[in-house]
Enzyme design. Sequence first.
Site, mmCIF file in Angstrom:
data_model
loop_
_atom_site.group_PDB
_atom_site.id
_atom_site.type_symbol
_atom_site.label_atom_id
_atom_site.label_comp_id
_atom_site.label_asym_id
_atom_site.label_seq_id
_atom_site.Cartn_x
_atom_site.Cartn_y
_atom_site.Cartn_z
ATOM 1 N N HIS A 1 0.841 -1.199 0.000
ATOM 2 C CA HIS A 1 0.000 0.000 0.000
ATOM 3 C C HIS A 1 0.880 1.254 0.000
ATOM 4 O O HIS A 1 1.906 1.301 0.674
ATOM 5 C CB HIS A 1 -0.893 0.048 1.242
ATOM 6 C CG HIS A 1 -2.007 -0.944 1.238
ATOM 7 N ND1 HIS A 1 -1.831 -2.271 1.545
ATOM 8 C CD2 HIS A 1 -3.334 -0.789 0.962
ATOM 9 C CE1 HIS A 1 -2.999 -2.896 1.479
ATOM 10 N NE2 HIS A 1 -3.916 -2.022 1.114
ATOM 11 N N ASN B 1 8.145 -4.393 2.626
ATOM 12 C CA ASN B 1 6.739 -4.235 2.985
ATOM 13 C C ASN B 1 6.472 -4.586 4.448
ATOM 14 O O ASN B 1 5.657 -3.932 5.109
ATOM 15 C CB ASN B 1 5.880 -5.126 2.075
ATOM 16 C CG ASN B 1 4.400 -4.852 2.214
ATOM 17 O OD1 ASN B 1 3.985 -3.719 2.425
ATOM 18 N ND2 ASN B 1 3.597 -5.889 2.099
#
Length: 488
Positions: free
Chosen positions: A313, A344
């Site tokens: 994201h 991540n």
Amino acid sequence: MSCIGFVPKTQPLDTKEFLKPSGKTPEITLDHIAKHLLSYFKRFRRLKEIEKEIKKKYEIQKEDCWPVDDIIKAWEETKKMDKTLRSTKYWAFAIMLQVLQRRLGFDVSDLKEVKTCPITSDVAKEITPFEPEQEPSEIYSPFEERDNMDKVNAERKMLGNASQIPEELQNKADFPPTKRKFSERLQKDGSGQWTRGSNKSNPETVYIRIPLSVVSGNESTSMPKEVLTTSPIYKLIDRVPNLTEIRVKQSYAMLYDNRTRNAAWVYEILNKETLMERYDRRKPFEEDFSIHPFYRATESDDACTASGYEKGHLAAAANHRWCQEAYHDTFLLSNMTPQTMALNRGPWKTLEEDCRRKINESQNEVRNVHVYSGPLYLPSSDDSEVVSYEMLGDKALPTHFFKVIILEKYDGTVELECYQIPNWLSEDDTNFIVPIEYIESVSGLIFRESSFNKGETDSIRTVTWTGENENGEECTAMTQVTISTPLY
């Protein structure tokens, strides 16, 4: 399903006749209306797609009227779906039409039954959406118009009233007119021929952008002396071709790069209200239909997982739990970039948590945390002048990522923290802090402006976003920001 009455202009129906227990049979019944509504709804493009999806899943062979067992299977599956998603509503609506069709014993493909209903000609004109002799093959439903309007309303909520919305957002042309112009349909003139009004857009016309206002000097405008009676293939429109376009979601904004299929930056604003945890139901990533089809990342083309990367994201999902739509917006593929697992689940996640911690643990010092996040595409070595990157499906694979974190305090002071993190981490990568000047130089983005010669005025601007929680109840998030406005 609500009852809908159609009252023709030429021969008003006497509703008392429908209530008489005996006597003359009325010329129109609710069954007749239901049959016409079925034939009308069956032309909605989105419902056609949903029906194909259901028939493929359950191997339904019958073209139009489904077997009862298959309808029940589809309904059982629908009950398990997330009721807040539009796709669930589409499924339910498609199944409702099948149930209604079964109850009436009516096959929509048999249009003769519609034509032979004992309805007077004047009434039939009122309730038949198109006469069959020369009608458009598809029509766009209110559902599809709602999809587009939701995006426009989200932009307006994000930016305020119309006078504050940038011109490029008010005048954007994301799709061909056939998908933008829901209300501009064919109409019949006095002779019964299909025509279009002179002030209507033609769905078959393609508008070519030219930057006339950018290059023009003194300008005057007049109306053409002659109105075209034919529909030209191409027409000119005063707009600029775009490599990047602003996209505004429920509670974040992005600059989308058509070339890389990634956002150039995503902007979030965090405070105690936007970080309220009212919704936390994970969902799969899905296409962002506000992006032009040429440049839209798709699930089918996404090779992230297959190549060993994770879907990272840019706007963190945990930052937008204050309402369901804001949370869902973070699972659009336009908000996703391919990241290594080490990034991540390591430094990137740590920075996201740190931004929330600055709000939750501050002793009424920090009003807002403003966050810019984005990908970078840098040379493979310090002495290289060549920038190259791999394509995963239709998405570019970034070499690095950046975050510009802006702490806005209640006393009016502002602090900056800037980070650059490589996508492929090594044991030597421990310090990611860089100056804002460096982020600007490698990203091509300018985050700062010089002092204003004529001074500025400071004001507190309040923005209130409205959404729904998990139970469908209305909820809001209010944000106040101290903004400096230059004096010109």
